[in-house]
Scaffold this active site. Structure first.
Site, PDB file in Angstrom:
ATOM      1  N   ARG A  27       0.818  -1.217   0.000  1.00 48.77           N
ATOM      2  CA  ARG A  27       0.000   0.000   0.000  1.00 48.77           C
ATOM      3  C   ARG A  27       0.854   1.270   0.000  1.00 48.77           C
ATOM      4  O   ARG A  27       0.346   2.361  -0.200  1.00 48.77           O
ATOM      5  CB  ARG A  27      -0.909   0.013   1.235  1.00 48.77           C
ATOM      6  CG  ARG A  27      -1.926  -1.088   1.253  1.00 48.77           C
ATOM      7  CD  ARG A  27      -2.790  -0.961   2.474  1.00 48.77           C
ATOM      8  NE  ARG A  27      -3.611   0.225   2.394  1.00 48.77           N
ATOM      9  CZ  ARG A  27      -4.815   0.258   1.856  1.00 48.77           C
ATOM     10  NH1 ARG A  27      -5.340  -0.832   1.360  1.00 48.77           N
ATOM     11  NH2 ARG A  27      -5.509   1.378   1.809  1.00 48.77           N
ATOM     12  N   GLU A 488      -4.197  -2.493 -21.781  1.00 48.12           N
ATOM     13  CA  GLU A 488      -3.887  -3.096 -20.489  1.00 48.12           C
ATOM     14  C   GLU A 488      -2.462  -3.674 -20.493  1.00 48.12           C
ATOM     15  O   GLU A 488      -1.731  -3.539 -19.520  1.00 48.12           O
ATOM     16  CB  GLU A 488      -4.942  -4.165 -20.152  1.00 48.12           C
ATOM     17  CG  GLU A 488      -4.691  -5.004 -18.911  1.00 48.12           C
ATOM     18  CD  GLU A 488      -4.531  -4.225 -17.619  1.00 48.12           C
ATOM     19  OE1 GLU A 488      -4.790  -3.003 -17.587  1.00 48.12           O
ATOM     20  OE2 GLU A 488      -4.106  -4.838 -16.621  1.00 48.12           O
ATOM     21  N   GLU A 495       4.100  -0.117 -15.655  1.00 50.55           N
ATOM     22  CA  GLU A 495       4.033  -0.161 -14.194  1.00 50.55           C
ATOM     23  C   GLU A 495       5.207  -0.877 -13.553  1.00 50.55           C
ATOM     24  O   GLU A 495       5.763  -0.402 -12.580  1.00 50.55           O
ATOM     25  CB  GLU A 495       2.782  -0.971 -13.795  1.00 50.55           C
ATOM     26  CG  GLU A 495       1.591  -0.211 -13.436  1.00 50.55           C
ATOM     27  CD  GLU A 495       0.506  -1.123 -12.887  1.00 50.55           C
ATOM     28  OE1 GLU A 495       0.124  -2.096 -13.567  1.00 50.55           O
ATOM     29  OE2 GLU A 495       0.043  -0.848 -11.770  1.00 50.55           O
ATOM     30  N   HIS A 511      -1.713   7.888 -38.480  1.00 52.80           N
ATOM     31  CA  HIS A 511      -2.127   9.279 -38.267  1.00 52.80           C
ATOM     32  C   HIS A 511      -1.171  10.002 -37.320  1.00 52.80           C
ATOM     33  O   HIS A 511      -1.525  10.996 -36.711  1.00 52.80           O
ATOM     34  CB  HIS A 511      -3.567   9.313 -37.735  1.00 52.80           C
ATOM     35  CG  HIS A 511      -4.540   8.724 -38.713  1.00 52.80           C
ATOM     36  ND1 HIS A 511      -4.943   9.363 -39.850  1.00 52.80           N
ATOM     37  CD2 HIS A 511      -5.134   7.505 -38.750  1.00 52.80           C
ATOM     38  CE1 HIS A 511      -5.768   8.593 -40.539  1.00 52.80           C
ATOM     39  NE2 HIS A 511      -5.896   7.448 -39.887  1.00 52.80           N
ATOM     40  N   LYS A 608      -0.966   0.082  -4.038  1.00 54.16           N
ATOM     41  CA  LYS A 608      -2.052  -0.785  -4.479  1.00 54.16           C
ATOM     42  C   LYS A 608      -3.391  -0.074  -4.534  1.00 54.16           C
ATOM     43  O   LYS A 608      -4.142  -0.216  -5.474  1.00 54.16           O
ATOM     44  CB  LYS A 608      -2.131  -2.003  -3.547  1.00 54.16           C
ATOM     45  CG  LYS A 608      -3.181  -3.033  -3.948  1.00 54.16           C
ATOM     46  CD  LYS A 608      -2.798  -3.731  -5.228  1.00 54.16           C
ATOM     47  CE  LYS A 608      -3.835  -4.714  -5.691  1.00 54.16           C
ATOM     48  NZ  LYS A 608      -3.629  -5.064  -7.109  1.00 54.16           N
TER      49      LYS A 608
HETATM   50  C1  AGP Z   1      -3.303  -1.884 -12.014  1.00 51.22           C
HETATM   51  O1  AGP Z   1      -2.222  -2.673 -12.363  1.00 51.22           O
HETATM   52  C2  AGP Z   1      -2.979  -0.664 -11.360  1.00 51.22           C
HETATM   53  N1  AGP Z   1      -2.166  -0.845 -10.230  1.00 51.22           N
HETATM   54  C3  AGP Z   1      -4.040   0.410 -11.239  1.00 51.22           C
HETATM   55  O2  AGP Z   1      -4.225   0.927 -12.524  1.00 51.22           O
HETATM   56  C4  AGP Z   1      -5.404   0.041 -10.627  1.00 51.22           C
HETATM   57  O3  AGP Z   1      -6.100  -0.799 -11.485  1.00 51.22           O
HETATM   58  C5  AGP Z   1      -6.197   1.339 -10.371  1.00 51.22           C
HETATM   59  O4  AGP Z   1      -5.499   2.105  -9.445  1.00 51.22           O
HETATM   60  C6  AGP Z   1      -7.598   1.082  -9.905  1.00 51.22           C
HETATM   61  O5  AGP Z   1      -7.618   0.414  -8.684  1.00 51.22           O
HETATM   62  P1  AGP Z   1      -8.951  -0.208  -8.122  1.00 51.22           P
HETATM   63  O6  AGP Z   1      -9.365  -1.291  -9.071  1.00 51.22           O
HETATM   64  O7  AGP Z   1      -8.610  -0.729  -6.781  1.00 51.22           O
HETATM   65  O8  AGP Z   1      -9.981   0.882  -8.096  1.00 51.22           O
END
Ligand code: AGP
Length: 613
Positions: A27, A488, A495, A511, A608
């Site tokens: 976190r 994705e 990331e 483009h 997270k």
């Molecule tokens: C995903 O790999 C990311 N760490 C991030 O984009 C994440 O999906 C986003 O912060 C949304 O989080 P949530 O699903 O807990 O709302």
């Protein structure tokens, strides 16, 4: 964004708090700290760096206290430093506080407290909290049982913003007080021990019985008891909730990293998400929902709102809902949606996707939609998370705890759930031929097996990662549903490997972006949309002509000689193809990150759950 842990019981608090911090480190991980109630008063140990650093501080193993609080930080106000680390104390060192969230009016409060003789030693917003508690405590002339609670409550009522707070005091050596508003906090309970945490997995090995606090609910804890109060300090009753996750789901279980474990958990996670929601020859079941045909018929629009990976899952939902139900769907980034004055009323349905259920922007967007009369559905993985307390309906992905910052199994379970939701809408609307829906359902039921097959590309991907891990830029291409996956895949790579990458709709390439294609650059394409494959191949041809190295992920038979590497994945229904085609890209991001020697589970600058805007 920051993790907090707390313990009140009969054992030494310090080792329990450090273990909790280790589990919560995803976190936030730029500094960590701990405070316990010792015979001589409150201990305070903190420093910048990882939890490991904290565990090595001199004297930490000598802490004897059985009540304590701890924090792992993702810096918002003030650089990572010892002074800015939590816990924070008031000037007299009577109160220690850990906090997750943001105090928006901290400047005003700081000014007020400074004028009242308080000094500040950090640049954080949090330091106002213990000092405010002290301020109210000393101003209170009543010396009754609730004096401590009153001081905490009065301080909290002055705070604007979001907070989950734990407080201990050298004057109340058998107590801890906790409270939350818009930031997560759970209380795990056993007979003579209470465990506190920002989320459930960190304390799952101690208990499966939890109390979930609502906004402005205060808990006064002793070892054997918890009393709950509302914001008027009237007593309230709360029900304990039993959580089904088992503790091994929050452990690495022999894998090097949580991310790899979670990639491999996808067959199981998808099985759990499907659960009993899909039955061949009978309608999909969502006991959580009661949307009538008339309501769905009258909808002008569906919004799907989310952030990051969850938003990418929403894009695949748009594809299925529009095709099956012919209702227009707009997918929006929550941080944009909430500020762009979206057109909302009772004829718009808003679906919010959030793995954690704690993402500040997504929750704010949901609140806005509700205020404007739209019905709201939350799709989340975390039972009792903040979003579920706000939404009209909540449906769970049941993917089990996801610990790695990079989301993998949460994405695929969100994609599957929104597809099942689309089938449910189509069935309520009686829009689509039963055979088409039945075919999709049976393809969904086959997915867990096909994910297992897809995972066998592991070695091929690992080898490709070795070839390209030092690259600076990588491009992703796709059309239609494949474009959503390329987005994705690109996010995953950025990331955790820190390689710059871009995702483009293949047709957009000429483009502008094709100007960036030069000899040796890697272009990764997803080719599963049968109607569009030829078109995408023409675009790939264009980059090959300009010297690009190509990796192709496909469920079709192609002329393999045309590309440098082809990853064959099982064929499936177009609507749910992202669930298979994303897997090689998850593995690619993982192995590139490993090759570069990076911390896969805790990438730099990220956390997270993003509980601040
Ligand atoms: C995903 O790999 C990311 N760490 C991030 O984009 C994440 O999906 C986003 O912060 C949304 O989080 P949530 O699903 O807990 O709302």
């Amino acid at each position: 964004m920051c993790g907090i842990v707390g313990y009140i019981g009969t054992k030494k608090a310090c080792p329990i708090l450090l273990a909790g911090l280790n589990r919560l480190e995803y976190r936030g991980y730029d500094s960590a700290g701990i405070s316990t109630i010792e015979k001589k008063g409150l201990s305070l140990m903190k420093d910048k760096g990882r939890v490991k650093n904290l565990s090595n501080l001199d004297g930490i193993n000598e802490l004897e206290g059985t009540i304590g609080i701890a924090h792992t930080r993702w810096a918002t106000h003030g650089v990572p430093s010892k002074e800015n680390s939590h816990p924070h104390q008031d000037n007299s060192k009577t109160f220690s506080v850990v906090h997750n969230g943001i105090i928006e009016n901290y400047n005003e409060l700081r000014k007020f407290l400074t004028e009242n003789g308080y000094t500040f030693y950090s640049q954080t917003d949090t330091e106002v909290i213990p000092n405010l508690i002290h301020y109210y405590f000393t101003k209170d002339e009543k010396n009754d049982k609730q004096k401590y609670l009153r001081a905490v409550k009065n301080a909290c009522m002055d705070l604007k913003g979001s907070f989950a707070i734990e407080v201990i005091s050298s004057l109340y050596t058998d107590n801890m007080i906790v409270v939350r508003k818009d930031s997560p906090l759970v209380i795990g309970t056993c007979e003579d021990e209470k465990y506190l945490s920002s989320d459930i997995p960190a304390i799952l090995s101690y208990t499966r019985n939890f109390y979930l606090l609502n906004d402005f609910e205060f808990a006064l804890l002793t070892r054997n008891n918890i009393e709950f109060f509302d914001k008027n300090l009237d007593k309230i009753n709360k029900k304990v909730q039993n959580i089904e996750w088992n503790s091994s789901s929050a452990e690495k279980d022999g894998y090097d990293d949580f991310m790899l474990k979670e990639i491999y958990e996808q067959p199981k996670a998808i099985r759990e998400t499907i659960g009993s929601r899909i039955n061949l020859n009978s309608k999909c079941e969502f006991e959580e929902l009661n949307l009538t045909k008339e309501y769905l018929q009258n909808l002008n629009k569906i919004y799907i709102v989310a952030c990051g990976t969850a938003m990418h899952a929403g894009l695949s939902g748009k594809n299925t809902i529009e095709k099956l139900c012919r209702i227009p769907v707009e997918v929006d980034i929550a941080s944009e949606f909430r500020y762009r004055n979206p057109i909302l009323d009772e004829k718009t349905l808003c679906i919010f996707i959030s793995q954690s259920g704690e993402t500040a922007d997504t929750i704010a967007a949901l609140k806005l939609s509700k205020e404007q009369g739209s019905k709201t559905i939350a799709i989340t993985n975390v039972i009792g998370s903040s979003i579920t307390r706000e939404a009209d309906y909540s449906i769970y992905t049941h993917a089990g705890p996801e610990i790695a910052v990079a989301s993998t199994k949460a994405y695929t379970s969100q994609v599957i759930l929104i597809n099942i939701l689309a089938i449910y809408f189509a069935e309520v609307l009686e829009k689509k031929d039963k055979d088409i829906l039945n075919k999709l359902k049976s393809d969904i039921l086959d997915l867990p097996k096909k994910i297992e097959e897809t995972l066998t590309c592991n070695n091929q991907i690992k080898n490709f990662a070795k070839q390209i891990y030092q690259e600076k830029d990588i491009f992703f291409l796709g059309r239609g549903i494949d474009e959503t996956v390329s987005k994705e895949g690109s996010l995953k790579l950025k990331e955790i490997s820190y390689i710059h990458s871009e995702s483009y709709a293949a047709g957009e390439l000429k483009h502008g972006p094709i100007a960036l294609i030069e000899n040796g650059i890697t272009v990764i394409s997803i080719l599963t949309d049968k109607d569009l494959i030829k078109k995408t191949i023409s675009n790939i041809q264009e980059v090959i002509t300009r010297g690009a190295k190509t990796l192709v992920i496909t469920n079709q038979k192609l002329d393999n000689d045309m590309f440098n590497v082809v990853i064959n994945i099982p064929d499936t229904n177009q609507f749910v193809s992202p669930i298979l085609s994303i897997i090689p890209l998850q593995l690619l991001a993982y192995y590139i990150s490993k090759e570069k020697g990076l911390d896969v589970d805790k990438p730099r600058n990220l956390a997270k759950s993003v509980t601040v805007e």
